[in-house]
Design a protein around this motif. Structure first.
Motif, PDB file in Angstrom:
ATOM      1  N   THR A   1       0.813  -1.218   0.000  1.00 25.68           N
ATOM      2  CA  THR A   1       0.000   0.000   0.000  1.00 25.68           C
ATOM      3  C   THR A   1       0.843   1.264   0.000  1.00 25.68           C
ATOM      4  O   THR A   1       0.303   2.365  -0.100  1.00 25.68           O
ATOM      5  N   GLU A   2       2.166   1.128   0.109  1.00 24.91           N
ATOM      6  CA  GLU A   2       3.015   2.293   0.316  1.00 24.91           C
ATOM      7  C   GLU A   2       3.889   2.671  -0.877  1.00 24.91           C
ATOM      8  O   GLU A   2       4.298   3.828  -1.009  1.00 24.91           O
ATOM      9  N   LEU A   3       4.231   1.710  -1.727  1.00 23.74           N
ATOM     10  CA  LEU A   3       5.167   1.958  -2.816  1.00 23.74           C
ATOM     11  C   LEU A   3       4.664   3.068  -3.739  1.00 23.74           C
ATOM     12  O   LEU A   3       3.579   2.966  -4.305  1.00 23.74           O
ATOM     13  N   PRO A   4       5.425   4.147  -3.948  1.00 25.48           N
ATOM     14  CA  PRO A   4       4.986   5.223  -4.844  1.00 25.48           C
ATOM     15  C   PRO A   4       4.904   4.742  -6.298  1.00 25.48           C
ATOM     16  O   PRO A   4       5.797   4.048  -6.784  1.00 25.48           O
ATOM     17  N   ILE A   5       3.827   5.124  -6.975  1.00 25.87           N
ATOM     18  CA  ILE A   5       3.622   4.785  -8.383  1.00 25.87           C
ATOM     19  C   ILE A   5       3.283   6.065  -9.143  1.00 25.87           C
ATOM     20  O   ILE A   5       2.351   6.782  -8.788  1.00 25.87           O
ATOM     21  N   ILE A   6       4.060   6.337 -10.199  1.00 27.09           N
ATOM     22  CA  ILE A   6       3.782   7.473 -11.079  1.00 27.09           C
ATOM     23  C   ILE A   6       3.373   6.923 -12.448  1.00 27.09           C
ATOM     24  O   ILE A   6       4.120   6.164 -13.057  1.00 27.09           O
ATOM     25  N   PHE A   7       2.198   7.311 -12.904  1.00 29.58           N
ATOM     26  CA  PHE A   7       1.787   6.936 -14.256  1.00 29.58           C
ATOM     27  C   PHE A   7       2.387   7.930 -15.250  1.00 29.58           C
ATOM     28  O   PHE A   7       2.384   9.139 -15.025  1.00 29.58           O
ATOM     29  N   LEU A   8       2.897   7.390 -16.349  1.00 33.62           N
ATOM     30  CA  LEU A   8       3.509   8.181 -17.417  1.00 33.62           C
ATOM     31  C   LEU A   8       2.808   7.756 -18.709  1.00 33.62           C
ATOM     32  O   LEU A   8       3.067   6.677 -19.228  1.00 33.62           O
ATOM     33  N   THR A   9       1.874   8.568 -19.207  1.00 32.26           N
ATOM     34  CA  THR A   9       0.994   8.065 -20.250  1.00 32.26           C
ATOM     35  C   THR A   9       0.468   9.161 -21.168  1.00 32.26           C
ATOM     36  O   THR A   9       0.437  10.340 -20.804  1.00 32.26           O
ATOM     37  N   SER A  10       0.050   8.745 -22.337  1.00 28.38           N
ATOM     38  CA  SER A  10      -0.595   9.661 -23.280  1.00 28.38           C
ATOM     39  C   SER A  10      -2.103   9.726 -23.058  1.00 28.38           C
ATOM     40  O   SER A  10      -2.790  10.517 -23.708  1.00 28.38           O
ATOM     41  N   LYS A  11      -2.632   8.900 -22.152  1.00 33.28           N
ATOM     42  CA  LYS A  11      -4.067   8.929 -21.838  1.00 33.28           C
ATOM     43  C   LYS A  11      -4.314  10.145 -20.943  1.00 33.28           C
ATOM     44  O   LYS A  11      -3.901  10.161 -19.789  1.00 33.28           O
TER      45      LYS A  11
ATOM     46  N   GLU B   1      -7.491   6.089  -8.829  1.00 32.40           N
ATOM     47  CA  GLU B   1      -8.304   5.056  -8.193  1.00 32.40           C
ATOM     48  C   GLU B   1      -7.618   3.692  -8.225  1.00 32.40           C
ATOM     49  O   GLU B   1      -7.851   2.851  -7.349  1.00 32.40           O
ATOM     50  N   SER B   2      -6.790   3.460  -9.215  1.00 30.75           N
ATOM     51  CA  SER B   2      -6.092   2.172  -9.291  1.00 30.75           C
ATOM     52  C   SER B   2      -4.894   2.107  -8.339  1.00 30.75           C
ATOM     53  O   SER B   2      -4.278   1.053  -8.191  1.00 30.75           O
ATOM     54  N   GLY B   3      -4.576   3.231  -7.699  1.00 28.04           N
ATOM     55  CA  GLY B   3      -3.504   3.220  -6.712  1.00 28.04           C
ATOM     56  C   GLY B   3      -2.324   4.103  -7.021  1.00 28.04           C
ATOM     57  O   GLY B   3      -1.321   4.092  -6.300  1.00 28.04           O
ATOM     58  N   GLY B   4      -2.404   4.896  -8.103  1.00 25.80           N
ATOM     59  CA  GLY B   4      -1.297   5.772  -8.445  1.00 25.80           C
ATOM     60  C   GLY B   4      -1.165   6.942  -7.480  1.00 25.80           C
ATOM     61  O   GLY B   4      -2.152   7.395  -6.906  1.00 25.80           O
ATOM     62  N   ASN B   5       0.061   7.402  -7.291  1.00 23.93           N
ATOM     63  CA  ASN B   5       0.320   8.573  -6.458  1.00 23.93           C
ATOM     64  C   ASN B   5       0.458   9.848  -7.291  1.00 23.93           C
ATOM     65  O   ASN B   5       0.309  10.944  -6.763  1.00 23.93           O
ATOM     66  N   ASP B   6       0.755   9.687  -8.572  1.00 17.50           N
ATOM     67  CA  ASP B   6       0.936  10.846  -9.442  1.00 17.50           C
ATOM     68  C   ASP B   6       0.634  10.416 -10.877  1.00 17.50           C
ATOM     69  O   ASP B   6       0.631   9.215 -11.199  1.00 17.50           O
ATOM     70  N   TYR B   7       0.375  11.399 -11.738  1.00 15.39           N
ATOM     71  CA  TYR B   7      -0.054  11.125 -13.111  1.00 15.39           C
ATOM     72  C   TYR B   7       0.560  12.186 -14.012  1.00 15.39           C
ATOM     73  O   TYR B   7       0.224  13.366 -13.904  1.00 15.39           O
ATOM     74  N   LEU B   8       1.481  11.784 -14.868  1.00 15.44           N
ATOM     75  CA  LEU B   8       2.188  12.715 -15.744  1.00 15.44           C
ATOM     76  C   LEU B   8       1.866  12.369 -17.193  1.00 15.44           C
ATOM     77  O   LEU B   8       2.077  11.245 -17.632  1.00 15.44           O
ATOM     78  N   LYS B   9       1.334  13.361 -17.909  1.00 15.91           N
ATOM     79  CA  LYS B   9       0.871  13.111 -19.274  1.00 15.91           C
ATOM     80  C   LYS B   9       1.971  13.373 -20.293  1.00 15.91           C
ATOM     81  O   LYS B   9       2.719  14.348 -20.178  1.00 15.91           O
ATOM     82  N   LYS B  10       2.050  12.486 -21.316  1.00 17.98           N
ATOM     83  CA  LYS B  10       2.985  12.671 -22.424  1.00 17.98           C
ATOM     84  C   LYS B  10       2.411  13.695 -23.410  1.00 17.98           C
ATOM     85  O   LYS B  10       1.209  13.699 -23.638  1.00 17.98           O
ATOM     86  N   PRO B  11       3.257  14.523 -24.034  1.00 22.54           N
ATOM     87  CA  PRO B  11       4.701  14.676 -23.806  1.00 22.54           C
ATOM     88  C   PRO B  11       4.952  15.357 -22.470  1.00 22.54           C
ATOM     89  O   PRO B  11       4.130  16.144 -22.000  1.00 22.54           O
ATOM     90  N   PHE B  12       6.090  15.096 -21.872  1.00 24.73           N
ATOM     91  CA  PHE B  12       6.369  15.602 -20.542  1.00 24.73           C
ATOM     92  C   PHE B  12       7.807  16.110 -20.480  1.00 24.73           C
ATOM     93  O   PHE B  12       8.643  15.804 -21.331  1.00 24.73           O
ATOM     94  N   SER B  13       8.078  16.871 -19.447  1.00 18.60           N
ATOM     95  CA  SER B  13       9.432  17.369 -19.196  1.00 18.60           C
ATOM     96  C   SER B  13      10.181  16.369 -18.318  1.00 18.60           C
ATOM     97  O   SER B  13       9.665  15.943 -17.282  1.00 18.60           O
ATOM     98  N   LEU B  14      11.382  15.993 -18.741  1.00 17.00           N
ATOM     99  CA  LEU B  14      12.184  15.076 -17.926  1.00 17.00           C
ATOM    100  C   LEU B  14      12.485  15.679 -16.558  1.00 17.00           C
ATOM    101  O   LEU B  14      12.499  14.972 -15.547  1.00 17.00           O
ATOM    102  N   GLU B  15      12.705  16.988 -16.528  1.00 22.70           N
ATOM    103  CA  GLU B  15      12.982  17.645 -15.247  1.00 22.70           C
ATOM    104  C   GLU B  15      11.777  17.549 -14.321  1.00 22.70           C
ATOM    105  O   GLU B  15      11.919  17.349 -13.116  1.00 22.70           O
ATOM    106  N   GLU B  16      10.570  17.686 -14.910  1.00 21.72           N
ATOM    107  CA  GLU B  16       9.366  17.578 -14.084  1.00 21.72           C
ATOM    108  C   GLU B  16       9.219  16.159 -13.540  1.00 21.72           C
ATOM    109  O   GLU B  16       8.864  15.961 -12.373  1.00 21.72           O
ATOM    110  N   LEU B  17       9.495  15.161 -14.365  1.00 21.65           N
ATOM    111  CA  LEU B  17       9.426  13.771 -13.904  1.00 21.65           C
ATOM    112  C   LEU B  17      10.391  13.557 -12.738  1.00 21.65           C
ATOM    113  O   LEU B  17      10.028  12.944 -11.725  1.00 21.65           O
TER     114      LEU B  17
END
Length: 228
Positions: A74-84, A95-111
């Motif tokens: 329940t604790e492991l951080p999960i970041i989604f990296l997706t074009s959705k 709702e599936s358990g992600g802690n963050d959601y970063l949409k493509k295209p994205f900045s590597l520095e932001e990731l």
């Protein structure tokens, strides 16, 4: 200081290589997988500190993998990296358990900033109570399992619902700011995270309405207050 492992699950070879090299140049140890099956195996074998997860993968959805991992951890951080990028996609991700959601295209520095923000909070953001039930009016709430019970009726909360309710309980009868909730649980306070929080608060109010003595108040311009 130990090197932190990042598990990158991404099937686009060029993008995966760019992300991998960028993270390695910042001092991270990066494990790469191109499928859900390979990602799950690496999760078991390598015990990463955080997962960066694509959603659309050759053998299924990253949302499904996140749910599977959340049943184990329940604790492991999960970041989604997706074009959705539709609002419902973002909600589904949290709702599936992600802690963050970063949409493509994205900045590597932001990731990298988001990865560091989640890792800096440690494996647990909030101090957990023991395995005993937490009394909440006529309800009992078992955290981190996310089981909400009342008079023989049981509701299994999602990971995110359980985290939000737990924070509200720990801060009951005082205003908990939206910003505090968003930064603590999502790692940011952007529009999509805010809309997701609104959805989860609405769901929690629905679950708790069986006991009129328990209510989540919206304090305009400030945040939320759990009254019990």
């Amino acid at each position: 200081m130990s090197i932190q492992k990042v598990l990158l699950i991404e099937d686009e070879p060029v993008l995966a290589e760019i992300v991998l090299e960028s993270l390695q140049s910042r001092g991270f140890s990066v494990l790469h997988a191109a499928t859900l099956a390979e990602g799950l195996k690496r999760y078991y074998d390598e015990s990463p500190a955080i997962i960066v997860l694509d959603v659309m993968l050759p053998d299924g959805s990253g949302f499904d993998l996140a749910r599977q991992i959340r049943n184990l951890d329940t604790e492991l951080p999960i970041i989604f990296l997706t074009s959705k990028s539709l609002p419902q996609d973002v909600v589904d991700g949290f709702e599936s358990g992600g802690n963050d959601y970063l949409k493509k295209p994205f900045s590597l520095e932001e990731l990298i900033v988001r990865i560091r923000a989640l890792l800096s909070k440690g494996r647990l953001i909030i101090k957990q109570p023991d395995a005993n039930n937490i009394a909440l009016g006529q309800f009992s709430f078992k955290y981190p399992k996310g089981v909400l019970q009342m008079m023989g009726n049981e509701k299994i909360l999602t990971t995110r619902e359980a985290e939000i309710l737990h924070m509200l309980i720990l801060n009951s009868n005082r205003v908990l700011s939206r910003n505090e909730l968003l930064i603590t649980l999502w790692g940011n306070d952007d529009y999509f995270s805010g809309r997701s929080l609104d959805v989860f608060i609405t769901k929690l109010r629905h679950y708790l309405k069986a006991d009129p003595s328990v209510n989540i108040l919206n304090i305009r311009g400030q945040g939320y207050k759990l009254i019990c």
